[in-house]
Design an enzyme around this catalytic site. Structure first.
Site, PDB file in Angstrom:
ATOM      1  CB  THR A  49       7.569  29.418 -24.843  1.00 23.63           C
ATOM      2  OG1 THR A  49       7.249  28.586 -24.098  1.00 23.63           O
ATOM      3  CG2 THR A  49       6.348  30.445 -24.888  1.00 23.63           C
ATOM      4  CB  CYS A  50      11.812  26.605 -25.571  1.00 26.64           C
ATOM      5  SG  CYS A  50      12.163  27.560 -23.911  1.00 26.64           S
ATOM      6  CG  ASN A  51       9.132  26.217 -21.293  1.00 26.23           C
ATOM      7  OD1 ASN A  51       8.158  26.790 -21.168  1.00 26.23           O
ATOM      8  ND2 ASN A  51      10.330  26.834 -20.439  1.00 26.23           N
TER       9      ASN A  51
END
Length: 479
Positions: A49-51
């Protein structure tokens, strides 16, 4: 076989490290193939994911598999093992399942309670399944995690505010652009994927006046623009080459493309701000939600430009959730984890029980054949009655112990009961394996050198120490 998790997330690593380990949709199948080619890994799933980037692997040897996953991540990211171990965390067996359930529930998200993670886990699972990289263990784990996440969101108020990374970023942007927030203003959305769709939805609810969707393929941008128009917002679709012109009209820009390399460059931004007709005092807020980052770092130094990236958003108070909702979610996760683990332990003992019943059936048949040889004149009705009687006696003798061993085996530490059953009735490993599916077999892993504390693993093996903390309280290494 047990599940090993090796991950890097916003809780353990800064954005520059997350950028290095990020796994794109193109990377995922290649890395999954490499995992399956490893000596100790039979199933694999990559959540990206983005993090966060998390690798879930079904392994037959903890230390060997940990070294293989670590080397793969180091090779993929370009980080050496020393740097990687400072930011990686490891979960094993029950702790790996507990972590995935918490992630699916939004408890480990940067914005607590956000629902997008469910779709991201579903994507990871579908990708693994498409590559035939998910066997029984990962199928059951991923499906149960998705069920747990749905239950948490439906039975608690953890997502009552509807918060997400996008909403937190745009709420911050609304406070920067000036009076009236986003109402009536112009927004540019770069990327037409799930984050782009979420951005358009939030901008629409915020009363944005105009949306320009920019994407490499205009067709996908047009589809997202149609969604905005359907909700009464003026919208336009452009190709990526037209981004500077779109930026010249923007008050807010949201970007999350997953591209390698900057999408919003210093030169393009400077050119956009210098366009005739743009007020020099007009602020431009850029929400960079990409991993790797889409915006060149130097852009944040331009006058009138504010860049909100994942690192700055992580510190936003809006990323939290009410303590009562989070506690309720954790209670559900704990209950679902207990049920899941009981089911897994029961699945482990079932082949032993089946093998015992098969052994009893074989003994009955052998004795009936012996009876035939000693009493050849026994007619069929009499023989059938004898056979039924013997089978009933055996079934009644086995019923209570087999039911009880299943009950005992489903409790924590219950695997010893299956072992005792095998020992008492001299059930060879081969006889148990013969009645079990290959993916049902439990592997024997030597955990004598491993100390599991509060769900975290520490040990004496030097390869293990590269990736785990030596903190006996189970806190991830932040060094």
């Amino acid at each position: 076989m047990s599940v090993l998790l090796v991950g890097v997330s916003h809780r353990t690593a800064p954005v520059p490290v997350l950028e290095r380990v990020a796994v794109t949709d193109t990377d995922r199948p290649k890395l999954t193939d490499k995992l399956l080619a490893s000596s100790h890994i039979s199933e694999a799933m990559i959540v990206s994911t983005c993090n966060r980037v998390e690798i879930y692997a079904v392994v037959d040897a903890f230390h060997g598999a940990l070294a293989e996953v670590g080397e793969l991540l180091a090779d993929h990211s370009g980080l050496d093992l020393t740097d990687l171990h400072r930011h990686a965390y490891v979960r094993y067996s029950e702790a790996a399942a507990e972590h995935l359930f918490a992630v699916a529930s939004g408890l480990d998200s940067m914005v607590i309670g956000e629902q997008q993670i469910l779709g991201q886990i579903r994507t990871a699972y579908a990708s693994s399944d498409a590559q035939q990289a998910a066997g029984r263990t990962l199928h059951e784990l991923a499906q149960q995690a998705l069920r747990v996440g749905k239950r948490v969101h439906s039975e608690t108020g953890i997502d009552s505010a509807g918060a997400s990374v996008v909403s937190v970023a745009l709420d911050r942007a609304a406070g920067i652009v000036g009076d009236g927030g986003l109402t009536g203003r112009t927004a540019v959305v770069v990327g037409a994927g799930s984050m782009g769709g979420l951005s358009v939805a939030h901008l629409t609810r915020a009363g944005i006046g105009r949306i320009v969707v920019v994407n490499r393929t205009k067709e996908r941008a047009e589809h997202l623009a149609d969604t905005a128009r359907a909700n009464g917002v003026e919208a336009e679709a452009l190709e990526l080459s037209e981004l500077p012109a779109a930026m010249a009209q923007a008050d807010v820009l949201v970007t999350c493309t997953g591209a390698v390399g900057a999408v919003v460059t210093l030169a393009d931004t400077h050119r956009a701000l210098a366009q005739p007709g743009r007020d020099a005092e007009r602020p431009l807020v850029i929400c960079d939600l990409g991993l790797p980052r889409d915006v060149e770092p130097a852009v944040s130094g331009l006058p009138g430009v504010t860049v909100l990236d994942m690192e700055s958003l992580q510190r936003d108070p809006a990323a939290g959730a009410a303590a009562s909702d989070a506690d309720a979610a954790r209670t559900i996760v704990a209950a679902e984890l207990a049920n899941y683990l009981a089911g897994q332990r029961l699945a482990e003992v079932t082949p032993t029980v089946t093998a015992l019943r098969q052994r009893a059936a074989d003994v009955v048949e052998a004795e009936l054949m012996r009876l035939d040889s000693r009493l050849p004149g026994l007619d069929d009705p009499e023989r059938d009655e004898v056979a039924r009687t013997v089978r009933r006696v055996v079934d009644k003798l086995l019923h209570a112990p087999t039911v009880r061993v299943k009950q005992l085996a489903s409790a924590p530490g219950g695997d010893s009961y299956a072992a005792a059953l095998r020992e008492l009735f001299e059930l060879s490993p081969g006889s148990v394996e013969a009645v079990a599916k290959p993916t049902d077999l439990g592997g024997a892993t030597d955990l004598s050198a491993i100390d599991i504390t509060d769900g975290f693993i520490a040990g004496q093996d030097p390869r293990l120490r590269r990736f785990v903390t030596d903190d006996n309280h189970g806190k991830e290494s932040q060094a």
